[in-house]
Structure formats: structure tokens, C-alpha cells
Design an enzyme around this catalytic site. Structure first.
Site, PDB file in Angstrom:
ATOM      1  N   HIS A  48      19.580  44.840 -42.103  1.00  0.00           N
ATOM      2  CA  HIS A  48      19.193  43.684 -42.932  1.00  0.00           C
ATOM      3  C   HIS A  48      19.906  43.647 -44.288  1.00  0.00           C
ATOM      4  O   HIS A  48      20.619  42.685 -44.582  1.00  0.00           O
ATOM      5  CB  HIS A  48      17.672  43.634 -43.075  1.00  0.00           C
ATOM      6  CG  HIS A  48      17.165  42.763 -44.177  1.00  0.00           C
ATOM      7  ND1 HIS A  48      17.280  41.391 -44.142  1.00  0.00           N
ATOM      8  CD2 HIS A  48      16.571  43.053 -45.364  1.00  0.00           C
ATOM      9  CE1 HIS A  48      16.767  40.883 -45.255  1.00  0.00           C
ATOM     10  NE2 HIS A  48      16.329  41.864 -46.002  1.00  0.00           N
ATOM     11  N   HIS A  72      18.622  46.142 -52.037  1.00  0.00           N
ATOM     12  CA  HIS A  72      17.515  45.303 -52.517  1.00  0.00           C
ATOM     13  C   HIS A  72      16.151  45.668 -51.969  1.00  0.00           C
ATOM     14  O   HIS A  72      15.138  45.373 -52.587  1.00  0.00           O
ATOM     15  CB  HIS A  72      17.807  43.817 -52.290  1.00  0.00           C
ATOM     16  CG  HIS A  72      17.514  43.334 -50.901  1.00  0.00           C
ATOM     17  ND1 HIS A  72      18.443  43.353 -49.904  1.00  0.00           N
ATOM     18  CD2 HIS A  72      16.399  42.814 -50.353  1.00  0.00           C
ATOM     19  CE1 HIS A  72      17.911  42.872 -48.797  1.00  0.00           C
ATOM     20  NE2 HIS A  72      16.676  42.536 -49.029  1.00  0.00           N
ATOM     21  N   GLU A  76      11.147  48.892 -52.712  1.00  0.00           N
ATOM     22  CA  GLU A  76       9.887  48.436 -52.147  1.00  0.00           C
ATOM     23  C   GLU A  76       9.569  49.155 -50.834  1.00  0.00           C
ATOM     24  O   GLU A  76       8.421  49.482 -50.578  1.00  0.00           O
ATOM     25  CB  GLU A  76       9.967  46.915 -51.921  1.00  0.00           C
ATOM     26  CG  GLU A  76       8.653  46.255 -51.589  1.00  0.00           C
ATOM     27  CD  GLU A  76       7.735  46.110 -52.802  1.00  0.00           C
ATOM     28  OE1 GLU A  76       8.072  46.633 -53.887  1.00  0.00           O
ATOM     29  OE2 GLU A  76       6.675  45.484 -52.659  1.00  0.00           O
ATOM     30  N   ASP A  77      10.573  49.380 -50.024  1.00  0.00           N
ATOM     31  CA  ASP A  77      10.291  49.828 -48.655  1.00  0.00           C
ATOM     32  C   ASP A  77      10.662  51.273 -48.333  1.00  0.00           C
ATOM     33  O   ASP A  77      10.444  51.731 -47.218  1.00  0.00           O
ATOM     34  CB  ASP A  77      11.026  48.915 -47.650  1.00  0.00           C
ATOM     35  CG  ASP A  77      10.516  47.486 -47.736  1.00  0.00           C
ATOM     36  OD1 ASP A  77       9.365  47.314 -48.181  1.00  0.00           O
ATOM     37  OD2 ASP A  77      11.240  46.553 -47.359  1.00  0.00           O
ATOM     38  N   ASP A 140      18.828  37.020 -49.028  1.00  0.00           N
ATOM     39  CA  ASP A 140      17.787  37.788 -48.338  1.00  0.00           C
ATOM     40  C   ASP A 140      16.940  36.833 -47.500  1.00  0.00           C
ATOM     41  O   ASP A 140      16.658  37.068 -46.327  1.00  0.00           O
ATOM     42  CB  ASP A 140      16.934  38.480 -49.409  1.00  0.00           C
ATOM     43  CG  ASP A 140      15.720  39.188 -48.848  1.00  0.00           C
ATOM     44  OD1 ASP A 140      15.885  39.975 -47.910  1.00  0.00           O
ATOM     45  OD2 ASP A 140      14.606  38.956 -49.363  1.00  0.00           O
ATOM     46  N   ASP A 261      22.684   6.191 -38.817  1.00  0.00           N
ATOM     47  CA  ASP A 261      23.670   6.954 -39.600  1.00  0.00           C
ATOM     48  C   ASP A 261      23.337   8.432 -39.600  1.00  0.00           C
ATOM     49  O   ASP A 261      22.850   9.005 -40.559  1.00  0.00           O
ATOM     50  CB  ASP A 261      23.825   6.416 -41.034  1.00  0.00           C
ATOM     51  CG  ASP A 261      22.497   6.325 -41.748  1.00  0.00           C
ATOM     52  OD1 ASP A 261      21.464   6.432 -41.074  1.00  0.00           O
ATOM     53  OD2 ASP A 261      22.506   6.170 -42.979  1.00  0.00           O
TER      54      ASP A 261
HETATM   55 MN    MN Z   1      15.065  41.926 -47.810  1.00  0.00          MN
END
Ligand code: MN
Length: 713
Positions: A48, A72, A76-77, A140, A261
Site C-alpha cells: 500500500h 505514511h 499509526e500501524d 493514500d 453530451d
Molecule cells: Mn494509508
């Protein structure tokens, strides 16, 4: 997944000066940190961030942005910390990664999305601070949307799609990234309205079949028309995205059958003059559809977008949309703010006006000393004067910058404000005066026993909070003045040997132009009238000046005298009917006396305060007071004057002794400083006079302290 050398090559292709080593380290760091984590798709998680970095290379973003994309999700992870990132990649990268991490914690709540969407967009912008943070976040989101269908939970898919539609696609548009915006919208559309998208796709297929290769035929004719007129142009054509067709169906209120259109053509030419020549050629060849012409070259969109737009009944009488622009306008239109890196690196000379906004942005990015300055200068950021905070349920509350939890409480509801006693900000108890920051989650703790405190007015920012507090204080003061006035009158009647009756007061209302007994009492409480004046009006024979034995000169006044009709004081709040004098700082336990001051209520002094001499000639202003057993409201403040040795650690031991004895230093002023001594005045919050005496004793026992006295003016 893009391989390591590929990613580096891509960046190097547009930015030969990119830090290859840092890129490699970030790539490896992401893989190592995310380790065996998996995506919903079953892919390794690290694919990712690598894909996100890849998306950003399409926009030719600078090396720092690409590294940020790789990192990034590590904070957090994974167990990586911001400190790790800073150590390995430096402060700039750490700041960017931190920005993206913070943005990722914002989640649009299911409730009330549309109402709050604009606030969320502002929040995201305000928190982005550096435009690159937002660009990484958008990339992201693009990758997450591309892989959205792997997520099993339909509620989660829907929430992410809604957020994309309402927050991120409009943001992409706002910073001029059309291509990104179209992709985000269309992916979200597919999730939110799969049937609508399906039927539009089916209709497009049908038209395609029917018309053969219509786009190609129209393209050929358009090219020929322009070539005949001698305009050199690159013409391209495409079907519009299902989402933009759907939007048109909604806004124009036309069914799909009438919507012809569905094709848009783009004419890219060499100069602005050629834009208008191409337009003239097309308009003279094909009938124009009314109200479709827009000149964004002479009047660019706020995000810097420039182009000519028109609609014509084109080849084979099909309604088509045509956009005419120069090459530069085209790139800015597609890449938006991201285009500037390209021009920074490519060294294109840009002609005066066309790139003004981009060059300005570039200048600011390079020269702004801090994010605030950058934000102040970009059109992106009009929200520096606001903060956006959340309720525990996730509702967003927008407040002026500098707002505190009390403002927040009043913004939630007046009653919440009135009853607030404390606040948890991001789970921590913090003082009510704390200034709130973007993204703070604020939980207001309320108590039925609480009422607004006048001291709040010193730190609230919002008009609503201020108005409510003032209103309450006025009401509260009136109640106090009323009580006080009645007590003073009762005392005055008794002193003159009469019984206090409301009937007697009613008889003299006219004399004082009072509307009722209450108002009369309030006037006395405020000190506008004296008790004696009122008694004299009720009993006119009492015309003689007060008997001398009524005057109680200071010197003869003894503690305890008249205690039986002393007024108990309680609930002392600054600015209200009764308040402590600033000169003598009375404490519970001190002998006290009240002085009625016109319009201000009662000022409380210690009985030996020198200020009292001024009032010797107006005994009607004197009021006997006692301490109520339970004094509420603000903690009383005792003032002491201290002489401390001027040596290391002596100030420390002073404050330690006070703290150990449960005193709270409110204010401290050094009045004199010599090589040997400090002289200072210290205000200490204490329970009562005994508490202060204890503290003074403890201080006197401290070696570093030379002398301590209770301060009296
Ligand atoms: Mn992400």
C-alpha cells in the site's frame, strides 16, 4: 507493486537531485515495519505505501513527499515511532509523516455528514499545514478507494466512500487536481450508487455500439476543422465519467435519454491567442449550445484553473463539450498544485501571468518561515482563525481560535455550558481555560450544582459563552443584591426601633420611584439607597440625623459587637454583591466588616484595615458581617510579604514549603532585590486565616527565609 529500483528510477527521471539513498532506506523501512501485516485484499500491507508513493510519482512530487508516502502508515500501524522516523529521515520528513498520521485519525462520522462536510474539509486543510501532507493523504485515499471492494464490511465501505465523496474529492478539486478528483469521485460513486453507475455504464455501452466509434469520428472532424483554419492543435476526446454524467442528470434534471453530451473534447494549443482562434473556428463551424460558454482564461477559477469551455452541436449534430487551453494550462488543470514541482525541476520559463499563482505558491513554500505563514498566504487556508474539535460522539464543533472548553460546552448547548465543571481533552483532565487545538476530542463534565462562574469571562472567546455568563452573573447579582438589601433594611429598622414590614415599604415605593419592594431592596443592596433613608421615608418623624451612639468609630468598634444581627456571608464570587477588598485580603476567621459602596454592593474588609477610616463619617454604610460556616466560591487569597536569602535554591524551598502545606501560590511579585535578599509579596490561596497562619509558621521555620509577615497594604 512497484519494485524498489523502479520507484527510485521514476523519481530520478524527473528529479535527478533526489536523495536516492533516503528513498531506498524508506522503501526498506516500510517493508520491514509493516512486516507480515496484510491488506484486506490479501496483499502484504507494505504494497500500500509503495503504491501510494507510485501514484505521487505520476504527479512528479518532490523526494520528501515520496518518502513520506512510503512511511505514511508506519506511525499509526506499526511499532515505529515518530522519533525513529526523525532519527532516520530528518525533521522535515518526520513533520510530514506526523501530519499525514494526524489526518488519518480524522474520520467522518455517519451522522449528519453533509452538514458537517464543509467543516471536515476545513479541518483537513487546517491540519494539513504543509500542502504535501494533503497530497500524500489524497494519494493514500486514491489507493484505498481502488482497493475498497476488498473490504467485507459494507458499512465501512460506505463510510469511506462517503468521506471520499464529501471531503477528499472536493479537496482535490480545491487544490486544482482534476484528474485525482475525477478518479476519487467515480470510485466513490460506484460504492455509494452501484445501480446508478451500472445503468449509466450500460447506456454508454449502448451508445457506443450504436454510434460505432463516435468519439474517433468526431475527433477526426474536429482536427480537420481546426487544421483548415490554420490552428495547430492537439485534440483529444473522451467520454465523461459516469459520475459526472450522473451529476448532470441530477442538477439539470434531465433523464439519461435526453442527455446527449456525454463526450468531452480537449483542444490544446500553443498560445492564448490560439485558444481564442480555435474557439472562433469552432463557433463559426458548429452551432453553439446556449449558456455553455465560459472563459476561465480571462477569469481563472480560484484554484488557478484556466481554460475556455464551450458546448456545440458538433459533427453529426451531437452535442459535445469542448475545452480549449494551452499546454501549460493543461498541466496545471490536471496536476493542480502538484504541477509546480515539475516546473521547479524542469526549469521551464513561464510567461508572466499564466503561472503567477503557482510561482507565488512556490515562493511561499520556499521562503515561508513556518506553516502558519504559508497557510496565511495560500488561498487554501482561510481557516487559520478557527479550530475544529470533536464531541465524544464525533460531532465536529467549529470554534474561533483560542477557544477553551467552556466555549466548546456552550457551543454544544447552553445548558451544558452553564453546568460545566471540568473537561477531558483527548482523555486528559485539563483546566477549563486551556486553549483547544485542531482535532481535540473534548468531553465536558457537568454537575447540576454548577453555575456559570464570572471568572470564565476572562478566558472565553465566543460571544455565545460570554453572553450567557454575563446574563447569569446579572441575574445572580440581582438575587444577591435583593437578599443583601433586605437584610440591611431589616437591620436598619431594628436599629431605629421599628419592626420591618413589607407593608411599610410598599407605602414609600413612590417616593423612591421603585416598581416594587424587591426593586427597593435591590437599590439598598447595591448601595444606591441607605437603609436609614428608607426608614426615614416610612417614619417621617425620624428626620433627625443619626444619633451619635449610632456612629461607631473605628477605634471603639470591637469585634463581637452586634454579632447578633451580623449578616452571614457566603458564596463570595468576584464582581458580585459581596466581594473582598483588595487592600487587606480578609480570610475566613478574620474579624470582618462590610462597607456598602454605591453601585458595587458590599466590600469586605478586615476590622483593622486602614481603609475603613475613610468611612468613619458614614456609619450608615457599615455592615456587620460574619463568616458563614461554609464559604463557597473562590478560594480566599492571603497575601504575605517575605524576605528570602538571595542564594541558589531558596526560592525553591519557599515554594516547596507553601505547597507542602497545601497552599496554592496565586501571584508573586518581587518588590526588592539586593545581593543578599529578595523581598516579595506572595498571594496564596488558603482555606482560612488559620491555614495562612500555619503556612507563615512553616515558612518562618525555613532556614532560607529571613522573615515573613502577613501583608497589609
Ligand atoms: Mn494509508
Amino acid at each position: 507493486m512497484i519494485r524498489q529500483f523502479e520507484l527510485v528510477e521514476r523519481v530520478k527521471a524527473y528529479d535527478p537531485s533526489a536523495d536516492e539513498d533516503a528513498l531506498n532506506r524508506a522503501y526498506v523501512f516500510a517493508i520491514k515495519m509493516h512486516g507480515s501485516q496484510l491488506r484486506a485484499s490479501g496483499d502484504p500491507y507494505f504494497s500500500h505505501p509503495i503504491e501510494v508513493a507510485g501514484i505521487l510519482t505520476n504527479y512528479r512530487l518532490d523526494c520528501a513527499s515520496i518518502i513520506t508516502a512510503l512511511l505514511h502508515d508506519t506511525i499509526e500501524d506499526t511499532h515505529a515511532t515518530l522519533g525513529d522516523v526523525e532519527k532516520m529521515f530528518g525533521a522535515e520528513i518526520a513533520r510530514l509523516v506526523d501530519g499525514v498520521t494526524k489526518l488519518s485519525r480524522i474520520e467522518l462520522q455517519q451522522s449528519d455528514q453533509s452538514k458537517q462536510a464543509e467543516n471536515f474539509r476545513k479541518l483537513v486543510l487546517a491540519m494539513s499545514e504543509d500542502i504535501r501532507v494533503l497530497l500524500v493523504k489524497l494519494a493514500d485515499r486514491v489507493h484505498n478507494m481502488r482497493t475498497l471492494h476488498y473490504i467485507d464490511n459494507p458499512d465501512k465501505r460506505r463510510r469511506i466512500a462517503l468521506e471520499t465523496m464529501e471531503i477528499y474529492a472536493p479537496l482535490a478539486e480545491r487544490i486544482g487536481m482534476q484528474e485525482l478528483k475525477f478518479e476519487l469521485e467515480d470510485l466513490a460513486f460506484g460504492e455509494l450508487h452501484p445501480e446508478a453507475r451500472g445503468s449509466i455504464m450500460a447506456r454508454l455501452d449502448f451508445l457506443r455500439e450504436q454510434g460505432g466509434d463516435l468519439v474517433t469520428r468526431i475527433l477526426t472532424q474536429l482536427r480537420q476543422t481546426l487544421a483548415d483554419a490554420g490552428v495547430t492543435a492537439t485534440v483529444s476526446g473522451r467520454e465523461k465519467t459516469p459520475y459526472s454524467i450522473w451529476r448532470k442528470m441530477q442538477t439539470k434534471n434531465v433523464g439519461f435519454e435526453q442527455l446527449s453530451d456525454i463526450m468531452a473534447f480537449r483542444v490544446v494549443v500553443g498560445s492564448i491567442e490560439d485558444c481564442y482562434r480555435a474557439l472562433g473556428t469552432i463557433h463559426s463551424r458548429y452551432p453553439m449550445v446556449p449558456n455553455r460558454f465560459k472563459d476561465y482564461i480571462s477569469t481563472p477559477k480560484p484554484n488557478g484553473y484556466r481554460s475556455l469551455h464551450t458546448g456545440v452541436f458538433g459533427p453529426e449534430r451531437h452535442r459535445i463539450e469542448v475545452q480549449i487551453r494551452t499546454q501549460e494550462m493543461h498541466e496545471v488543470g490536471e496536476l493542480g498544485v502538484a504541477a509546480h514541482w515539475k516546473y521547479k525541476q524542469g526549469g521551464h520559463t513561464t510567461d508572466g501571468r499564466q503561472y503567477r499563482w503557482l510561482r507565488e505558491l512556490l515562493d511561499i513554500l520556499e521562503h515561508a518561515s513556518n506553516p502558519e505563514e504559508f497557510l496565511e498566504h495560500t488561498k487554501l487556508e482561510m481557516f487559520q482563525d478557527q479550530v475544529f474539535c470533536f464531541t465524544p460522539k464525533g460531532d465536529l464543533i467549529a470554534l474561533p481560535r483560542g477557544s477553551c472548553p467552556v466555549d466548546f460546552a456552550y457551543a454544544v448547548h447552553s445548558e451544558v455550558g452553564d453546568a460545566c465543571v471540568g473537561a477531558k481533552v483527548n482523555g486528559r483532565m485539563l483546566p477549563l481555560r486551556t486553549a483547544l487545538n485542531n482535532g481535540d476530542q473534548v468531553e465536558i463534565i457537568t454537575s447540576k450544582a454548577q453555575t456559570p462562574s464570572p471568572t470564565w469571562e476572562r478566558f472565553v472567546v465566543t460571544g455565545k459563552a460570554r453572553a450567557r455568563i454575563r446574563r447569569f452573573v446579572r441575574m445572580q447579582a440581582r438575587v444577591q443584591y435583593l437578599d443583601l438589601g433586605r437584610t440591611i433594611l431589616q437591620k436598619a429598622f431594628k436599629t431605629e426601633g421599628y419592626d420591618y414590614t413589607e407593608k411599610g415599604l410598599e407605602a414609600v415605593l413612590k417616593v423612591f420611584k421603585a416598581s416594587g419592594v424587591d426593586e427597593l431592596c435591590v437599590s439598598v443592596g447595591e448601595g444606591v439607597l441607605t437603609g436609614r433613608e428608607v426608614v426615614a421615608a416610612v417614619y417621617p418623624e425620624l428626620k433627625t440625623p443619626p444619633k451619635t451612639d449610632n456612629v461607631v468609630p473605628l477605634k471603639t468598634r470591637r469585634p463581637g459587637k452586634g454579632r447578633d444581627h451580623a449578616v452571614p456571608i457566603r458564596g463570595l464570587i468576584p464582581g458580585m454583591a459581596m466581594h473582598f477588598a483588595g487592600c487587606c485580603h480578609p480570610l475566613p476567621g478574620d474579624r470582618i466588616v462590610g462597607i456598602v459602596v454605591t453601585g458595587k454592593g458590599v466590600t469586605i474588609h478586615t476590622i483593622d484595615c486602614e481603609t475603613l477610616e475613610q468611612y468613619v463619617d458614614s456609619p450608615e454604610r457599615w455592615l456587620d458581617l460574619t463568616w458563614d460556616s461554609e464559604v463557597e466560591g473562590e478560594a480566599p487569597v492571603g497575601r504575605i510579604s517575605v524576605v528570602v536569602l538571595n542564594e541558589p535554591g531558596s526560592l525553591g524551598s519557599l515554594s516547596t514549603v507553601i505547597a507542602k502545606n497545601m497552599g496554592n501560590i496565586n501571584n508573586l511579585k518581587i518588590t526588592n532585590r539586593t545581593t543578599e535578599f529578595f523581598e516579595m509579596l506572595i498571594d496564596i490561596e488558603v482555606r482560612d486565616v488559620k491555614h495562612l497562619t500555619n503556612i507563615i509558621a512553616a515558612l518562618r521555620a525555613t532556614p532560607a527565609i529571613n522573615s515573613v509577615e502577613r501583608a497589609r497594604n
